[in-house]
Design a protein around this motif. Structure first.
Motif, PDB file in Angstrom:
ATOM      1  N   UNK A  29     133.045  16.499  75.894  1.00  0.00           N
ATOM      2  CA  UNK A  29     134.437  16.844  76.190  1.00  0.00           C
ATOM      3  C   UNK A  29     134.713  16.655  77.679  1.00  0.00           C
ATOM      4  N   UNK A  30     135.812  17.228  78.116  1.00  0.00           N
ATOM      5  CA  UNK A  30     136.298  17.116  79.489  1.00  0.00           C
ATOM      6  C   UNK A  30     136.683  15.668  79.786  1.00  0.00           C
ATOM      7  N   UNK A  31     136.691  15.270  81.049  1.00  0.00           N
ATOM      8  CA  UNK A  31     137.210  13.969  81.451  1.00  0.00           C
ATOM      9  C   UNK A  31     136.080  13.009  81.810  1.00  0.00           C
TER      10      UNK A  31
ATOM     11  N   UNK B 249     138.960  13.868  77.173  1.00  0.00           N
ATOM     12  CA  UNK B 249     140.396  13.885  77.448  1.00  0.00           C
ATOM     13  C   UNK B 249     140.662  13.397  78.871  1.00  0.00           C
ATOM     14  N   UNK B 250     141.943  13.366  79.238  1.00  0.00           N
ATOM     15  CA  UNK B 250     142.324  12.942  80.582  1.00  0.00           C
ATOM     16  C   UNK B 250     142.568  11.451  80.659  1.00  0.00           C
TER      17      UNK B 250
ATOM     18  N   UNK C   2     136.015   3.318  74.701  1.00  0.00           N
ATOM     19  CA  UNK C   2     136.370   4.743  74.759  1.00  0.00           C
ATOM     20  C   UNK C   2     137.222   5.113  73.530  1.00  0.00           C
ATOM     21  N   UNK C   3     137.085   4.359  72.471  1.00  0.00           N
ATOM     22  CA  UNK C   3     137.920   4.579  71.281  1.00  0.00           C
ATOM     23  C   UNK C   3     137.648   5.948  70.668  1.00  0.00           C
ATOM     24  N   UNK C   4     138.702   6.475  70.031  1.00  0.00           N
ATOM     25  CA  UNK C   4     138.637   7.724  69.280  1.00  0.00           C
ATOM     26  C   UNK C   4     138.172   8.896  70.140  1.00  0.00           C
ATOM     27  N   UNK C   5     138.943   9.117  71.195  1.00  0.00           N
ATOM     28  CA  UNK C   5     138.824  10.305  72.019  1.00  0.00           C
ATOM     29  C   UNK C   5     140.223  10.918  72.119  1.00  0.00           C
ATOM     30  N   UNK C   6     140.485  11.683  73.165  1.00  0.00           N
ATOM     31  CA  UNK C   6     141.797  12.293  73.364  1.00  0.00           C
ATOM     32  C   UNK C   6     142.358  11.875  74.728  1.00  0.00           C
ATOM     33  N   UNK C   7     142.131  10.618  75.077  1.00  0.00           N
ATOM     34  CA  UNK C   7     142.579  10.109  76.362  1.00  0.00           C
ATOM     35  C   UNK C   7     144.079   9.858  76.361  1.00  0.00           C
TER      36      UNK C   7
END
Length: 810
Positions: free
Chosen positions: A728-730, A752-753, A770-775
């Motif tokens: 998690x995190x950035x 994320x971020x 970086x696919x399928x993250x929360x960016x």
């Protein structure tokens, strides 16, 4: 009242007699020192070799130096235990060594905080705690009045030295704090006026160029690279008139280079690569009589290149690659008679190689790749006169010209010839057969035809490595049609290679290829080769990469290839092969895609093989997935060329393991390859992962790791795969400091971020996912990011596609 002479003689005779009885031992060490050393060892593991506690004479212990000015006992003045594989903490008892002048505990696995009193030795002149796992803020009250040499580099200290340090330690001359990742903070060094060597690189420091350094008039070496300094450079850098070496590369400095070099009359080495510098080369730079090495690659400098070789007669290395320089290749550079390395690649030059370049007799490295030059025949006829030329890169030029067939061309010292992406016509030139020192030949992505000549067996035969003395300059094999291609990071370490892929060669692969016993990479992909794969290839015992895909090869895969124990990349897809697929040795590790498109080839582990009618060669359609090719060829060749180190100094752990990353790994200082993928490991990724100085391959994919990506993972990585975890995190901005990174896979996680814009400076990055993250936010659209497919970013609903501005955040 003094001791009578006779009494003194008696005492000396008694001491001498006692020493003779005890075997002529040196005086025993002071009891205070012995007590301090015993307390010191209680915090360490394992026992220190050469320390025998049955003796009270600690002065004879390994790594200890005593001042034996007293005939009764010696005081410990030196404790040097560098690289002794020590683990544990530094005990407070060590401060009992009151007379200590040298303390060296570097290159161990010590952890924890340093006792504050350790920074209060009155006589200490040398303190080296580098390359450990020490943490915490540095004490605010450091009192080392005699200190001259202080090295705390490559640890995890969280704060810079305090303002009071220079007041109490004003005699310090050498300060190394590199790679501690201090982050933001002020640099208080203006009162350390005796400083000559300062290393602050790799710390994430930000702000403008530290102005208090301008007071250090004795400074000779200053390293500020791999930080986050920004803004324009100050003209006051010229105040550092004794500078010999200045490195400010890999920062975010912008604007033009100030004209301060005329005041730096002792400066020999200047590096400002990978910044955002613009404008012209200042007059004082191009006329500097002292400069030997200049590295300004990967900026936005422009205008014609004007180097005054009459003034710069001693310059040996000039790297101006990846800028916006225009105009023809300057013939005036031929007057730089000491020039050994010249890199002008990836500029807007044009024209031809100047005739005068034949006079560069000292030249060993020349890169003019992707510089829009033409007339390859003339270029080679001129450059053959550079008798010391070792490495020659001319790729992405000479579009559709004819490969010179002049048999009189002579490149007797050449170890690497790199001319890909030119669509050259003709055949493999016979003049190459006389290049007996050749170790790396890349003529891929041309239109060369004819049969592979039999004399090719003489290449890569007499020696096994490129010339050790060549400059540390990188070559980038560019990209075509959006496909990531091989990246050469430090050409001097490139294993012996023959890459003739993407041409029009016909005929067989000769059995004599088996004589290439020193060859590490053979890539013949996408030609029109026919016949069978010769069994003699099993004699290429150093082979790591063998790519024969998309040809017209038939017959069986020789079973003898299972004996190629270093083979890590193998691809024979889309040929007309049949029979059983070997299932022993390294063949157990190759993906099925390595064998695709051979309809009569029996899959592994299926026996007996039921023979099918041999079909015609199959070509992949437009909808074929190329992810395996991207990784297996474009990236794998770039970073797995040295994968055999996994058998010597790396770690490969079987699948299915549970638990967390074991702490014992932290002491494996020489680790180069670590693959713990496809296990069930969990917990956070520990910060000590950043201490593997030689680690180039890290794969922790398909586990259950959580938490954030550490700020300080090894800066030397070529491959970082954290795919399918729960991270998690950035994405930390510090990843931009991994300047050799070729593969970065952070897909399916919970990150994320924004994607840090600084990653566009990773000029060797070939695979990014970086696919399928929360960016969210904008996707970088510069540098290598222009080449990554959309699939690398999908599954991040709030991530704005490239080339759409402004980004409307969802």
């Amino acid at each position: 009242m003094g001791i009578p002479t006779m009494s003194l003689v008696f005492i000396l005779l008694a001491v001498m007699l006692q020493q003779k009885i005890q075997g002529s031992q040196e005086p025993a060490c002071h009891m205070n020192d012995l007590t301090a050393l015993k307390g010191f060892t209680k915090c360490l593991e394992p026992d220190i070799g050469g320390w025998n506690w049955s003796s009270s004479n600690c002065c004879s212990f390994t790594g200890i130096t005593c001042d034996n000015s007293s005939v009764l006992y010696g005081r410990v003045v030196g404790l040097e235990l560098g690289n002794k594989r020590l683990t544990g903490t530094i005990c407070e008892s060590l401060v009992g060594l009151e007379q200590l002048r040298i303390l060296n505990l570097s290159l161990n696995s010590l952890h924890g905080k340093i006792p504050a009193n350790l920074f209060r030795f009155r006589n200490l002149e040398v303190l080296d705690l580098s390359n450990n796992y020490l943490v915490g803020p540095l004490p605010s009250a450091i009192h080392l009045p005699s200190i001259k040499y202080l090295d705390l580099s490559k640890n995890y200290f969280s704060s810079f030295i305090s303002m009071q340090f220079c007041t109490s330690s004003s005699h310090i001359q050498y300060l190394d704090l590199e790679r501690n990742f201090f982050g933001e903070g002020s640099i208080y060094l203006e009162n350390c006026t005796s400083l000559q060597y300062v290393f602050l690189n790799g710390n994430g420091l930000s702000g403008t160029f530290p102005e208090n350094l301008f007071w250090l008039q004795h400074l000779r070496v200053l390293h500020l690279q791999q930080n986050q300094f920004s803004g324009p450079l100050s003209y006051r850098i010229g105040n550092l008139s004794n500078l010999v070496e200045l490195d400010i590369s890999l920062n975010d400095f912008s604007g033009s280079l100030p004209d301060f070099f005329g005041r730096l009359r002792k400066l020999e080495s200047f590096s400002a690569s990978s910044n955002r510098l613009t404008g012209l080369l200042p007059a004082s730079l191009v006329n500097s009589a002292s400069l030997l090495r200049i590295d300004l690659h990967n900026n936005s400098l422009d205008d014609p290149i004007r180097i005054n070789c009459s003034a710069m007669a001693q310059v040996t290395s000039l790297d101006l690659a990846s800028n916006n320089f225009q105009g023809p290749v300057p013939a005036s550079l031929s007057s730089c008679q000491s020039l050994r390395a010249l890199d002008l690649a990836r500029n807007k030059l044009g024209g031809v190689v100047p005739f005068e370049f034949r006079n560069l007799h000292a030249l060993e490295f020349l890169s003019l790749g992707n510089s829009s030059i033409n007339n390859i025949s003339t270029a080679l006829e001129i450059l053959q006169h550079c008798k010391n030329l070792t490495i020659l890169d001319l790729g992405l030029n000479f579009y559709q010209e004819e490969m010179p067939s002049n048999v009189n061309l002579q490149f007797t010292s050449l170890t690497a010839l790199i001319i890909p992406f030119c669509h050259l016509r003709g055949s493999l030139p016979v003049w190459l057969s006389s290049s007996n020192m050749l170790q790396s030949l890349d003529l891929s992505w041309n239109s060369l035809g004819g049969s592979l000549p039999s004399w090719i067996e003489n290449l890569v035969h007499k020696t096994a490595l490129l010339k050790e003395s060549c400059e540390h300059i990188s070559l980038v094999k560019s990209k075509e049609q959006g496909r990531p291609r091989l990246v050469y990071d430090n050409i001097c370490n490139l294993p012996p290679t023959i890459d003739l892929s993407h041409n029009k060669f016909i005929g067989p692969i000769w059995p004599s290829f088996g004589n290439l016993k020193n060859l590490h990479v053979l890539n013949l992909e996408e030609n029109n080769l026919s016949g069978s794969i010769p069994d003699s290839i099993s004699g290429m015992t150093s082979l790591e990469v063998l790519v024969l895909s998309r040809n017209n090869l038939s017959g069986e895969i020789p079973y003898s290839l299972v004996h190629l124990s270093f083979l890590s990349v193998f691809n024979v897809s889309y040929n007309r092969l049949y029979g059983d697929t070997p299932s022993g040795g390294q063949f157990m590790t190759f993906p099925d895609s390595s064998f695709d498109g051979n309809q009569a080839l029996c899959p592994r582990l299926v026996a007996p093989c039921q023979r099918k009618q041999i079909p015609p060669v199959v070509s992949p359609g437009k909808k074929m997935k190329i992810m395996d090719w991207n990784f297996g060829i474009g990236a794998a060749i770039g970073f797995l060329l040295t994968v055999f180190f996994c058998f010597k100094s790396g770690w490969l752990i079987p699948i299915g393991r549970r638990g967390s990353l074991p702490i014992w790994l932290s002491s494996s200082k020489m680790l180069q390859l670590l693959d713990l993928s496809w296990n069930s490991l969990e917990g956070s990724i520990p910060s000590w992962m950043g201490k593997f100085e030689y680690l180039f391959y890290l794969d922790l994919s398909n586990n259950s790791f959580s938490g954030e990506i550490p700020e300080c993972i090894s800066l030397n990585l070529h491959v970082l795969s954290l795919e399918e975890n729960n991270i998690s995190r950035s994405i930390p901005d510090s990843i931009s400091g991994m300047t050799s990174l070729e593969v970065l896979d952070l897909s399916p996680n919970n990150i994320s971020g924004d994607i840090p814009h600084s990653l566009v400076h990773l000029s060797f990055l070939s695979v990014f996912n970086v696919s399928y993250n929360r960016l969210y936010g904008e996707t970088p659209s510069e540098g290598q990011f222009m080449t990554f497919p959309e699939a690398s970013f999908e599954g991040n609903e709030a991530l704005c596609p490239r080339l759409l501005a402004p980004c409307q955040t969802k």
